[in-house]
Design an enzyme around this catalytic site. Structure first.
Site, short mmCIF file in Angstrom:
data_model
loop_
_atom_site.label_atom_id
_atom_site.label_comp_id
_atom_site.label_asym_id
_atom_site.label_seq_id
_atom_site.Cartn_x
_atom_site.Cartn_y
_atom_site.Cartn_z
N LYS A 56 0.80 -1.23 0.00
CA LYS A 56 0.00 0.00 0.00
C LYS A 56 0.84 1.28 0.00
CE LYS A 56 -4.18 -1.80 2.15
NZ LYS A 56 -5.21 -1.54 3.16
N ASP A 83 -9.96 2.97 2.33
CA ASP A 83 -10.09 2.34 3.66
C ASP A 83 -10.80 3.30 4.62
OD1 ASP A 83 -8.85 -0.10 3.09
OD2 ASP A 83 -6.86 0.75 3.38
#
Ligand code: ATR
Length: 280
Positions: free
Chosen positions: A69, A105
């Site tokens: 990420k 997220d």
């Protein structure tokens, strides 16, 4: 890969455990869309080449998971405002030949609480356990939701201090020993640590110091009711499990790659719960 049909991926290392294929394939089926979604295991050494080359391999984009990420954030040509503050991305796509990346997220976290405990908004003080990558997305969501104080408590306090420095004066860092004191006037407790995950078997923080009006949520969703959530429920506190964060974070990518905004509904939730039971 499905010939000609839009195709997306989840890329991680390892990636076999990912439930993203289950979620996206469910949506492809229920929305009767031609398309495919694949899990691709790429090592950190190969990740840069993968990210630069996925378009040539016929992919529209995909989800990026652990451990890539931060690397994807660094490699993207364009990153969304939220991703820039969080310093990590989980969703990528290509626009006019440029690699675009964003973080969903934090919207997944917020949307899950909006579904399960809407009164999480309009509160003042949040207490976040953990200072890893997931914690950064949660802190960003809490700041966006208007929390005036976000207390980060972490076993390794220096990591909490880094986050407080990153996000500014509304975020403060505290030692694990101060947990009880930090709970006393907290409106919302968020666990972002792996405490209580399957097999972790570690000591679970005592929630007895929280006010009776506090909400407790956990971003861990295996098991669905983590030890912290179970303790909070026993105390009669409002709780929210973390599965909806996983489901909601997937939706923006699906809409981008396949052109349809998907539904996060109980059928999807039950599908993932059944899969969790099968692989328990
Ligand atoms: P993620 O990106 O999923 O947040 P991470 O960066 O590995 O994962 O962070 C894991 C978090 O769980 C950290 O805050 C970690 O604390 P440390 O920074 O002290 O390592 C926390 N954590 C993991 N196991 C823990 C335990 N047994 N007790 C307390 N905190 C724990």
């Amino acid at each position: 890969m499905a010939e000609g049909a839009p195709t997306a991926f989840v890329c991680g290392h390892p990636v076999a455990h990912s439930r993203s294929p289950l979620i996206h394939r469910h949506w492809l089926k229920t929305h009767e869309l031609a398309g495919a979604y694949e899990a691709i295991d790429v090592t950190p050494a190969d990740f840069g080449a993968f990210l630069r080359g996925y378009g040539d391999r016929g992919y529209r984009g995909g989800n990026i998971t652990i451990p890539h990420k931060e690397a994807a954030f660094a490699l993207a040509d364009v990153v969304g405002e939220a991703a820039a503050e969080i310093g990590a991305v989980n969703t990528v796509w290509t626009e006019a030949g440029r690699l675009v990346a964003d973080n969903t997220d934090w919207t997944g976290f917020a949307a899950n609480l909006d579904d399960l405990v809407p009164s999480w908004r309009g509160r003042d003080t949040a207490l976040v356990l953990g200072a890893g990558g997931a914690s950064r997305a949660v802190i960003f969501a809490l700041l966006r939701a208007g929390y005036s104080e976000v207390r980060v408590v972490n076993r390794t306090v220096v990591r909490a201090v880094e986050l407080a420095d990153r996000f500014g004066p509304r975020v403060t860092a505290h030692d694990w020993n101060a947990l009880g004191e930090m709970m006393a006037d907290a409106d919302l407790l968020v666990n972002t640590t792996s405490l209580g995950m399957d097999g972790a078997g570690s000591v679970v923080p005592d929630v007895s110091a929280l006010p009776a009006t506090a909400i407790v949520t956990d971003i861990v969703y295996v098991p669905l009711e983590t030890p912290i959530l179970a303790a909070a429920r026993m105390r009669g506190l409002q709780t929210a499990d973390g599965l909806g964060m996983l489901l909601h974070q997937a939706a923006p990518g699906f809409a981008r790659w396949f052109g349809t905004v998907p539904q996060v509904d109980d059928a999807l939730r039950q599908l993932v719960i059944a899969d969790m039971a099968m692989h328990a």
